[in-house]
Scaffold this active site. Structure first.
Site, PDB file in Angstrom:
ATOM      1  N   GLU A 103      -5.198 -16.949   2.126  1.00  0.00           N
ATOM      2  CA  GLU A 103      -5.521 -15.825   1.325  1.00  0.00           C
ATOM      3  C   GLU A 103      -5.086 -14.470   1.652  1.00  0.00           C
ATOM      4  O   GLU A 103      -4.475 -13.784   0.998  1.00  0.00           O
ATOM      5  CB  GLU A 103      -7.199 -15.986   1.375  1.00  0.00           C
ATOM      6  CG  GLU A 103      -7.729 -14.509   0.739  1.00  0.00           C
ATOM      7  CD  GLU A 103      -7.720 -14.870  -0.930  1.00  0.00           C
ATOM      8  OE1 GLU A 103      -7.436 -14.041  -1.693  1.00  0.00           O
ATOM      9  OE2 GLU A 103      -7.316 -15.982  -1.191  1.00  0.00           O
ATOM     10  N   VAL A 119      -1.956  -7.412   9.467  1.00  0.00           N
ATOM     11  CA  VAL A 119      -1.557  -6.619  10.808  1.00  0.00           C
ATOM     12  C   VAL A 119      -1.773  -5.363  10.727  1.00  0.00           C
ATOM     13  O   VAL A 119      -1.359  -4.529   9.709  1.00  0.00           O
ATOM     14  CB  VAL A 119       0.000  -7.185  11.315  1.00  0.00           C
ATOM     15  CG1 VAL A 119       0.139  -6.654  12.520  1.00  0.00           C
ATOM     16  CG2 VAL A 119       0.100  -8.879  11.343  1.00  0.00           C
ATOM     17  N   ASN A 167       6.345  -6.068  -2.690  1.00  0.00           N
ATOM     18  CA  ASN A 167       6.086  -6.311  -1.303  1.00  0.00           C
ATOM     19  C   ASN A 167       7.412  -6.972  -0.569  1.00  0.00           C
ATOM     20  O   ASN A 167       7.628  -8.120  -0.147  1.00  0.00           O
ATOM     21  CB  ASN A 167       4.945  -6.804  -0.907  1.00  0.00           C
ATOM     22  CG  ASN A 167       4.818  -6.666   0.760  1.00  0.00           C
ATOM     23  OD1 ASN A 167       5.593  -6.321   1.305  1.00  0.00           O
ATOM     24  ND2 ASN A 167       3.404  -7.135   1.067  1.00  0.00           N
ATOM     25  N   TYR A 176       8.855 -14.304   4.259  1.00  0.00           N
ATOM     26  CA  TYR A 176       8.385 -15.759   3.917  1.00  0.00           C
ATOM     27  C   TYR A 176       9.664 -16.553   3.737  1.00  0.00           C
ATOM     28  O   TYR A 176       9.711 -17.723   4.003  1.00  0.00           O
ATOM     29  CB  TYR A 176       7.605 -15.624   2.564  1.00  0.00           C
ATOM     30  CG  TYR A 176       6.211 -14.909   2.908  1.00  0.00           C
ATOM     31  CD1 TYR A 176       5.498 -15.186   4.183  1.00  0.00           C
ATOM     32  CD2 TYR A 176       5.458 -14.113   2.067  1.00  0.00           C
ATOM     33  CE1 TYR A 176       4.106 -14.858   4.374  1.00  0.00           C
ATOM     34  CE2 TYR A 176       4.421 -13.622   2.479  1.00  0.00           C
ATOM     35  CZ  TYR A 176       3.881 -13.750   3.507  1.00  0.00           C
ATOM     36  OH  TYR A 176       2.570 -13.169   3.814  1.00  0.00           O
TER      37      TYR A 176
END
Length: 160
Positions: free
Chosen positions: A83, A87, A124, A131
Protein backbone atom coordinates in the site's frame (compact mmCIF):
# COMPACT_ATOMS: atom_id res chain seq x y z
CA UNK A 1 23.76 5.56 9.07
CA UNK A 2 22.63 2.88 11.46
CA UNK A 3 19.01 1.76 11.46
CA UNK A 4 17.09 -1.46 11.92
CA UNK A 5 14.04 -2.86 10.15
CA UNK A 6 11.49 -4.66 12.28
CA UNK A 7 7.79 -5.46 12.33
CA UNK A 8 5.65 -2.56 13.40
CA UNK A 9 4.18 -2.59 16.90
CA UNK A 10 1.15 -0.92 18.43
CA UNK A 11 3.34 1.74 20.05
CA UNK A 12 4.71 2.67 16.60
CA UNK A 13 1.38 3.67 15.08
CA UNK A 14 1.42 7.37 16.10
CA UNK A 15 4.82 7.68 14.38
CA UNK A 16 3.52 5.78 11.35
CA UNK A 17 0.63 8.26 11.20
CA UNK A 18 3.12 11.14 11.09
CA UNK A 19 4.80 9.46 8.11
CA UNK A 20 1.42 8.98 6.43
CA UNK A 21 0.71 12.70 6.82
CA UNK A 22 4.16 13.53 5.43
CA UNK A 23 3.44 11.29 2.42
CA UNK A 24 0.07 12.99 1.86
CA UNK A 25 1.81 16.38 1.74
CA UNK A 26 4.40 15.00 -0.71
CA UNK A 27 1.61 13.63 -2.91
CA UNK A 28 -0.13 17.03 -2.79
CA UNK A 29 -3.17 15.58 -0.98
CA UNK A 30 -2.71 16.72 2.64
CA UNK A 31 -6.43 16.89 3.38
CA UNK A 32 -7.23 13.37 2.16
CA UNK A 33 -6.00 11.50 5.24
CA UNK A 34 -8.96 10.34 7.33
CA UNK A 35 -7.14 7.50 9.07
CA UNK A 36 -6.03 7.80 12.70
CA UNK A 37 -3.45 5.98 14.81
CA UNK A 38 -6.37 4.34 16.60
CA UNK A 39 -7.62 2.99 13.24
CA UNK A 40 -4.18 1.57 12.52
CA UNK A 41 -4.08 -0.10 15.92
CA UNK A 42 -7.59 -1.55 15.57
CA UNK A 43 -7.09 -2.76 12.01
CA UNK A 44 -3.49 -3.93 12.20
CA UNK A 45 -3.34 -5.62 15.58
CA UNK A 46 -6.63 -7.48 15.93
CA UNK A 47 -7.22 -11.24 15.81
CA UNK A 48 -7.57 -10.86 12.05
CA UNK A 49 -5.24 -8.00 11.08
CA UNK A 50 -6.03 -6.17 7.84
CA UNK A 51 -2.38 -5.28 7.16
CA UNK A 52 1.20 -5.78 8.25
CA UNK A 53 3.85 -3.15 8.64
CA UNK A 54 7.60 -2.92 8.85
CA UNK A 55 9.31 0.12 10.33
CA UNK A 56 12.81 1.53 10.01
CA UNK A 57 14.13 2.72 13.35
CA UNK A 58 17.17 4.90 14.00
CA UNK A 59 18.04 5.94 17.57
CA UNK A 60 14.53 4.98 18.77
CA UNK A 61 12.94 7.17 16.07
CA UNK A 62 10.84 5.73 13.26
CA UNK A 63 12.23 7.10 10.00
CA UNK A 64 10.31 4.91 7.56
CA UNK A 65 7.47 2.43 7.28
CA UNK A 66 5.67 0.10 4.92
CA UNK A 67 2.06 -1.01 5.00
CA UNK A 68 1.07 -4.10 3.01
CA UNK A 69 -1.55 -6.83 2.96
CA UNK A 70 -2.38 -10.12 1.34
CA UNK A 71 -4.69 -10.34 -1.68
CA UNK A 72 -5.78 -13.13 -3.95
CA UNK A 73 -5.46 -13.11 -7.72
CA UNK A 74 -7.85 -15.09 -9.91
CA UNK A 75 -4.91 -15.77 -12.21
CA UNK A 76 -2.02 -16.22 -9.78
CA UNK A 77 -3.38 -17.06 -6.33
CA UNK A 78 -1.66 -15.59 -3.27
CA UNK A 79 -0.25 -12.11 -3.85
CA UNK A 80 0.60 -9.12 -1.66
CA UNK A 81 -0.25 -5.46 -2.15
CA UNK A 82 2.27 -2.86 -0.99
CA UNK A 83 0.00 0.00 0.00
CA UNK A 84 2.75 2.43 0.90
CA UNK A 85 6.47 2.68 1.46
CA UNK A 86 7.30 5.89 3.28
CA UNK A 87 10.66 7.34 4.29
CA UNK A 88 10.82 10.67 6.07
CA UNK A 89 12.18 13.40 3.80
CA UNK A 90 15.41 13.82 5.75
CA UNK A 91 16.33 10.15 5.35
CA UNK A 92 15.50 9.59 1.67
CA UNK A 93 18.43 8.38 -0.41
CA UNK A 94 20.16 6.71 2.55
CA UNK A 95 19.11 3.10 1.94
CA UNK A 96 16.10 3.11 4.26
CA UNK A 97 13.61 2.75 1.40
CA UNK A 98 15.53 -0.13 -0.12
CA UNK A 99 15.72 -1.91 3.23
CA UNK A 100 11.97 -1.56 3.77
CA UNK A 101 11.28 -2.65 0.19
CA UNK A 102 13.45 -5.74 0.66
CA UNK A 103 11.66 -6.59 3.90
CA UNK A 104 8.27 -6.61 2.16
CA UNK A 105 9.58 -8.59 -0.80
CA UNK A 106 11.27 -11.11 1.51
CA UNK A 107 8.02 -11.50 3.48
CA UNK A 108 6.10 -12.12 0.25
CA UNK A 109 8.73 -14.60 -0.95
CA UNK A 110 8.73 -16.43 2.39
CA UNK A 111 4.93 -16.71 2.18
CA UNK A 112 5.12 -18.09 -1.37
CA UNK A 113 3.45 -15.11 -3.01
CA UNK A 114 3.16 -15.22 -6.78
CA UNK A 115 3.36 -11.44 -7.06
CA UNK A 116 3.69 -8.19 -5.15
CA UNK A 117 1.87 -5.23 -6.64
CA UNK A 118 1.51 -1.55 -5.82
CA UNK A 119 0.63 1.80 -7.36
CA UNK A 120 2.96 4.65 -8.23
CA UNK A 121 1.98 8.17 -9.22
CA UNK A 122 2.66 8.96 -12.87
CA UNK A 123 4.68 12.08 -11.96
CA UNK A 124 6.86 10.36 -9.34
CA UNK A 125 9.82 9.65 -11.61
CA UNK A 126 12.31 8.90 -8.80
CA UNK A 127 10.02 6.16 -7.44
CA UNK A 128 9.35 4.76 -10.91
CA UNK A 129 13.08 4.71 -11.70
CA UNK A 130 13.79 2.99 -8.38
CA UNK A 131 11.17 0.29 -8.96
CA UNK A 132 12.35 -0.33 -12.52
CA UNK A 133 15.94 -0.65 -11.30
CA UNK A 134 14.87 -3.52 -9.05
CA UNK A 135 13.22 -5.48 -11.85
CA UNK A 136 9.63 -4.40 -11.20
CA UNK A 137 7.35 -3.87 -14.20
CA UNK A 138 5.25 -0.72 -14.43
CA UNK A 139 2.08 -1.62 -16.31
CA UNK A 140 1.30 1.30 -18.61
CA UNK A 141 -1.91 -0.25 -19.96
CA UNK A 142 -3.60 -0.67 -16.58
CA UNK A 143 -5.23 2.17 -14.70
CA UNK A 144 -6.21 2.32 -11.05
CA UNK A 145 -9.95 2.59 -10.41
CA UNK A 146 -11.35 3.98 -7.15
CA UNK A 147 -14.92 4.14 -5.89
CA UNK A 148 -15.06 6.68 -3.05
CA UNK A 149 -17.32 6.26 -0.06
CA UNK A 150 -19.66 9.03 -1.27
CA UNK A 151 -19.84 7.59 -4.81
CA UNK A 152 -20.39 4.11 -3.41
CA UNK A 153 -23.29 5.35 -1.33
CA UNK A 154 -24.77 7.28 -4.28
CA UNK A 155 -24.47 4.27 -6.58
CA UNK A 156 -26.09 1.90 -4.10
CA UNK A 157 -28.88 4.37 -3.30
CA UNK A 158 -29.59 4.83 -7.00
CA UNK A 159 -29.39 1.12 -7.84
CA UNK A 160 -31.34 -0.46 -4.96
Amino acid sequence: MSFIIREGQIADMPSVMKLIHELAVFEKLPNEVELTAEDLIRDGFSDQPKFKTFVAVENDTIIGATLFYERYSTWKGRIFHLEDLIVTKEKRGTGVGMALYKAVLQHAFDHKAKRVSWDVLSWNSPAKDFYKSTGADILEDWQVVHMTEDNLSAFLTKNN
